[in-house]
Design a protein around this motif. Structure first.
Motif, PDB file in Angstrom:
ATOM      1  N   ASN A  27       0.220  -1.826   0.247  1.00 26.49           N
ATOM      2  CA  ASN A  27      -0.107   0.061  -0.205  1.00 26.49           C
ATOM      3  C   ASN A  27       0.596   1.489   0.046  1.00 26.49           C
ATOM      4  N   ASP A  28       1.850   1.081   0.979  1.00 23.27           N
ATOM      5  CA  ASP A  28       2.611   2.534   0.780  1.00 23.27           C
ATOM      6  C   ASP A  28       3.257   2.404  -0.507  1.00 23.27           C
ATOM      7  N   ALA A  29       3.692   1.609  -1.631  1.00 27.22           N
ATOM      8  CA  ALA A  29       4.404   2.030  -2.424  1.00 27.22           C
ATOM      9  C   ALA A  29       3.532   2.536  -3.705  1.00 27.22           C
ATOM     10  N   LEU A  30       2.068   1.852  -3.524  1.00 27.04           N
ATOM     11  CA  LEU A  30       1.458   2.467  -4.614  1.00 27.04           C
ATOM     12  C   LEU A  30       0.957   3.147  -4.088  1.00 27.04           C
ATOM     13  N   ASP A  31       1.059   4.355  -2.656  1.00 25.90           N
ATOM     14  CA  ASP A  31       0.694   5.473  -2.299  1.00 25.90           C
ATOM     15  C   ASP A  31       1.663   6.190  -3.008  1.00 25.90           C
ATOM     16  N   ILE A  32       3.106   6.092  -2.425  1.00 28.62           N
ATOM     17  CA  ILE A  32       3.921   6.713  -3.468  1.00 28.62           C
ATOM     18  C   ILE A  32       4.404   7.160  -4.659  1.00 28.62           C
ATOM     19  N   MET A  33       3.916   6.193  -4.934  1.00 30.75           N
ATOM     20  CA  MET A  33       3.903   6.116  -7.206  1.00 30.75           C
ATOM     21  C   MET A  33       2.237   6.778  -8.007  1.00 30.75           C
ATOM     22  N   LEU A  34       1.912   6.938  -7.093  1.00 22.97           N
ATOM     23  CA  LEU A  34       0.889   7.801  -7.277  1.00 22.97           C
ATOM     24  C   LEU A  34       0.649   9.246  -7.020  1.00 22.97           C
ATOM     25  N   GLU A  35       1.804   9.057  -6.272  1.00 24.23           N
ATOM     26  CA  GLU A  35       2.026  10.700  -5.873  1.00 24.23           C
ATOM     27  C   GLU A  35       3.580  11.729  -6.560  1.00 24.23           C
ATOM     28  N   ARG A  36       3.902  10.852  -6.680  1.00 27.29           N
ATOM     29  CA  ARG A  36       5.457  10.750  -7.692  1.00 27.29           C
ATOM     30  C   ARG A  36       5.041  10.610  -9.282  1.00 27.29           C
ATOM     31  N   ASP A  37       3.983  10.012  -9.778  1.00 22.19           N
ATOM     32  CA  ASP A  37       3.806  10.091 -11.136  1.00 22.19           C
ATOM     33  C   ASP A  37       2.516   9.945 -11.780  1.00 22.19           C
ATOM     34  N   PRO A  38       1.733  11.302 -12.169  1.00 21.79           N
ATOM     35  CA  PRO A  38       0.432  11.322 -12.654  1.00 21.79           C
ATOM     36  C   PRO A  38      -0.130  10.487 -13.402  1.00 21.79           C
ATOM     37  N   ASP A  39       0.787   9.670 -14.013  1.00 23.22           N
ATOM     38  CA  ASP A  39       0.479   8.478 -15.444  1.00 23.22           C
ATOM     39  C   ASP A  39      -0.322   7.715 -14.350  1.00 23.22           C
ATOM     40  N   VAL A  40       0.923   6.753 -13.206  1.00 24.69           N
ATOM     41  CA  VAL A  40      -0.096   5.412 -12.206  1.00 24.69           C
ATOM     42  C   VAL A  40      -1.069   5.305 -12.345  1.00 24.69           C
ATOM     43  N   VAL A  41      -1.773   4.475 -12.957  1.00 21.44           N
ATOM     44  CA  VAL A  41      -3.526   4.545 -12.143  1.00 21.44           C
ATOM     45  C   VAL A  41      -3.030   3.209 -11.639  1.00 21.44           C
ATOM     46  N   ILE A  42      -4.332   2.671 -11.497  1.00 20.64           N
ATOM     47  CA  ILE A  42      -4.733   1.804  -9.904  1.00 20.64           C
ATOM     48  C   ILE A  42      -5.962   0.937 -10.825  1.00 20.64           C
ATOM     49  N   GLY A  48     -11.056  -0.137  -5.459  1.00 19.86           N
ATOM     50  CA  GLY A  48     -11.583   1.552  -5.412  1.00 19.86           C
ATOM     51  C   GLY A  48     -12.156   1.542  -3.956  1.00 19.86           C
ATOM     52  N   TYR A  49     -13.173   1.924  -3.969  1.00 14.79           N
ATOM     53  CA  TYR A  49     -13.894   1.929  -2.743  1.00 14.79           C
ATOM     54  C   TYR A  49     -13.783   1.248  -1.332  1.00 14.79           C
ATOM     55  N   PHE A  50     -13.990  -0.136  -1.633  1.00 16.69           N
ATOM     56  CA  PHE A  50     -13.361  -1.467  -0.756  1.00 16.69           C
ATOM     57  C   PHE A  50     -12.231  -1.932  -0.127  1.00 16.69           C
ATOM     58  N   GLY A  51     -11.118  -1.093  -1.608  1.00 25.96           N
ATOM     59  CA  GLY A  51      -9.790  -1.530  -0.412  1.00 25.96           C
ATOM     60  C   GLY A  51      -8.898  -2.574  -1.371  1.00 25.96           C
ATOM     61  N   GLY A  52      -9.875  -2.882  -1.914  1.00 22.86           N
ATOM     62  CA  GLY A  52      -9.708  -4.050  -2.377  1.00 22.86           C
ATOM     63  C   GLY A  52      -9.746  -5.181  -1.137  1.00 22.86           C
ATOM     64  N   LEU A  60      -6.461   4.658  -0.772  1.00 19.25           N
ATOM     65  CA  LEU A  60      -5.958   5.227  -1.923  1.00 19.25           C
ATOM     66  C   LEU A  60      -6.736   5.972  -3.048  1.00 19.25           C
ATOM     67  N   GLN A  61      -7.926   5.182  -3.249  1.00 17.88           N
ATOM     68  CA  GLN A  61      -8.932   6.459  -3.750  1.00 17.88           C
ATOM     69  C   GLN A  61      -9.690   7.525  -3.333  1.00 17.88           C
ATOM     70  N   ASP A  62      -9.409   7.087  -1.760  1.00 12.59           N
ATOM     71  CA  ASP A  62     -10.139   8.717  -1.052  1.00 12.59           C
ATOM     72  C   ASP A  62      -9.258   9.429  -1.764  1.00 12.59           C
ATOM     73  N   LYS A  63      -7.939   9.383  -1.430  1.00 14.10           N
ATOM     74  CA  LYS A  63      -6.756  10.158  -1.576  1.00 14.10           C
ATOM     75  C   LYS A  63      -6.352  10.710  -3.014  1.00 14.10           C
ATOM     76  N   TYR A  64      -6.716   9.845  -3.758  1.00 13.11           N
ATOM     77  CA  TYR A  64      -5.994   9.900  -4.886  1.00 13.11           C
ATOM     78  C   TYR A  64      -7.239  10.161  -6.068  1.00 13.11           C
ATOM     79  N   GLY A  65      -8.822  10.003  -5.756  1.00 11.48           N
ATOM     80  CA  GLY A  65      -9.766  10.329  -7.236  1.00 11.48           C
ATOM     81  C   GLY A  65      -9.985   8.582  -7.489  1.00 11.48           C
ATOM     82  N   LYS A  66     -11.494   8.899  -7.561  1.00 10.83           N
ATOM     83  CA  LYS A  66     -11.934   7.320  -8.394  1.00 10.83           C
ATOM     84  C   LYS A  66     -11.611   7.988 -10.476  1.00 10.83           C
ATOM     85  N   THR A  67     -10.290   8.827 -10.614  1.00  8.16           N
ATOM     86  CA  THR A  67      -9.942   8.381 -11.888  1.00  8.16           C
ATOM     87  C   THR A  67      -8.587   7.884 -11.752  1.00  8.16           C
ATOM     88  N   ARG A  68      -7.813   7.872 -11.056  1.00  7.14           N
ATOM     89  CA  ARG A  68      -6.510   7.298 -10.627  1.00  7.14           C
ATOM     90  C   ARG A  68      -6.703   5.725  -9.260  1.00  7.14           C
TER      91      ARG A  68
END
Length: 353
Positions: A27-42, A48-52, A60-68
């Motif tokens: 989760n930490d790695a995904l968070d870091i990469m979503l923040e560093r690179d706007p091209d990263v999407v999950i 999303g809503y459930f968190g896997g 992560l959806q709450d932090k980066y939105g439903k398009t990421r």
């Protein structure tokens, strides 16, 4: 350990650490990469809503939105196919397949499209996608939630196959996988998702947070793909292993008092063949352990490579301890795993040769 480059220059020897289990590290790695690179999407089922289903994408959806970070239909073929198109377009998709057992409908997209895209387009297009998926047993999931299909992907040219065994490695390897320009299958051994990292039957000898494998550096760092890790040095024999079986092998060798050198491969493709050769040439004996079925398992490839490259250094034939060539047994899960009895017998056979 390498120094991180760019704006985050920090020696990992000095970086602050905190205890994480493998889920938290991913989760930490995904968070870091979503923040560093706007091209990263999950993307994936329930990420999303459930968190896997294992909570690896929680928050992560709450932090980066439903398009990421977004949910998909239950269609593994569609998930992988869309990810191939995203990668060709310029994004860095990180699709999650809820269990490795579900990945088979997406094989055509992975093999015929993702793996070949760079070559067939003469480098004009790439598929920089990282397919995360939990694999292996340990949760009594039965035949449809417990398979270890890593050998299928190591056979496909153009796909990289990564299997971490610790939270520290899971974070660093996942960051490297996401930054890589080729498709990566990132298998996550769910038996050790939440710790512990001791013992054979998930009965820890100490709290998982006190285990050194659970100390994870904060912030960005990466571990190069294709570099094995020496878990412990030894002279008596070499043990080649990955994923959950790293901890099982370590426990067996510790309890038997065997001076074994344990090599955690970490990535099967690309394989750190230099580390394998160096160890086997030193010890003269080699044991391969994996949870997957025996026939055509990755252990067969490892055995062949050791025989080809280290034959004149070997004091005994290469031994393999694996899962059985049967459908995955739900109620007999712990008998299916390579455990202390079978691994111990193989060690005794090697040392007695």
């Amino acid at each position: 350990m390498a120094t991180v480059s760019g704006d985050d220059v920090v020696s990992l020897h000095d970086a602050p650490t905190r205890p994480m289990n493998m889920i938290e590290a991913i989760n930490d790695a995904l968070d870091i990469m979503l923040e560093r690179d706007p091209d990263v999407v999950i993307m994936g089922e329930d990420v999303g809503y459930f968190g896997g289903v294992f909570r690896a994408t929680a928050g992560l959806q709450d932090k980066y939105g439903k398009t990421r970070v977004f949910d998909t239909p239950i269609s593994e073929c569609g998930i992988i196919g869309v990810a191939v198109g995203m990668g060709a377009y310029g994004l860095r998709p990180v699709p999650e397949i809820q269990f490795a057992d579900y990945i088979y409908p997406g094989l055509d997209q992975l093999i015929s499209e993702a793996a070949r895209l760079r070559y067939r387009s003469a480098g004009e297009f790439i598929a920089p996608m990282t397919v995360r998926t939990p694999f292996g047993g340990g949760i009594f999931g039965g035949q449809t939630h417990s398979q270890s299909p890593e050998a299928l992907f190591t056979h496909v040219s153009g796909i990289k196959t990564v299997i971490p065994s610790t939270p520290h490695d899971a974070k660093g390897l996942l960051i490297s996988a996401i930054e890589d320009n080729d498709p990566v299958i990132f298998f996550e051994p769910k038996r050790i998702y939440n710790g512990p990292f001791d013992g054979y039957y998930d009965k820890p000898t100490r709290p998982w947070k006190d285990h050194p494998d659970a100390r994870v550096p904060e912030g960005y760092y990466s571990i190069p793909l294709g570099k094995a890790r020496t878990v412990r040095e030894g002279q008596a024999l070499t043990v080649l292993v990955y994923g959950t079986m790293v901890h099982v092998a370590e426990a067996v060798c510790r309890e038997k008092g065997v001076d074994a050198e344990i090599i955690d491969l970490r990535t099967l493709v690309p394989l750190d063949i230099e580390a394998v050769e160096k160890s086997v040439e030193k010890t003269g004996r080699c044991l391969v352990i994996h949870e997957a079925t025996r026939t055509s398992g990755f252990g067969a490839e490892l055995s062949a490579l050791v025989q080809e490259r280290c034959f004149y250094h070997l004091e005994a034939p290469v031994e393999r301890v694996t899962g059985f060539d049967t459908p995955y047994p739900h109620s007999l899960e712990w008998a299916y795993f390579p455990g202390p009895i079978r691994i111990g017998e193989a060690i005794d056979k090697l040392l007695g040769a």
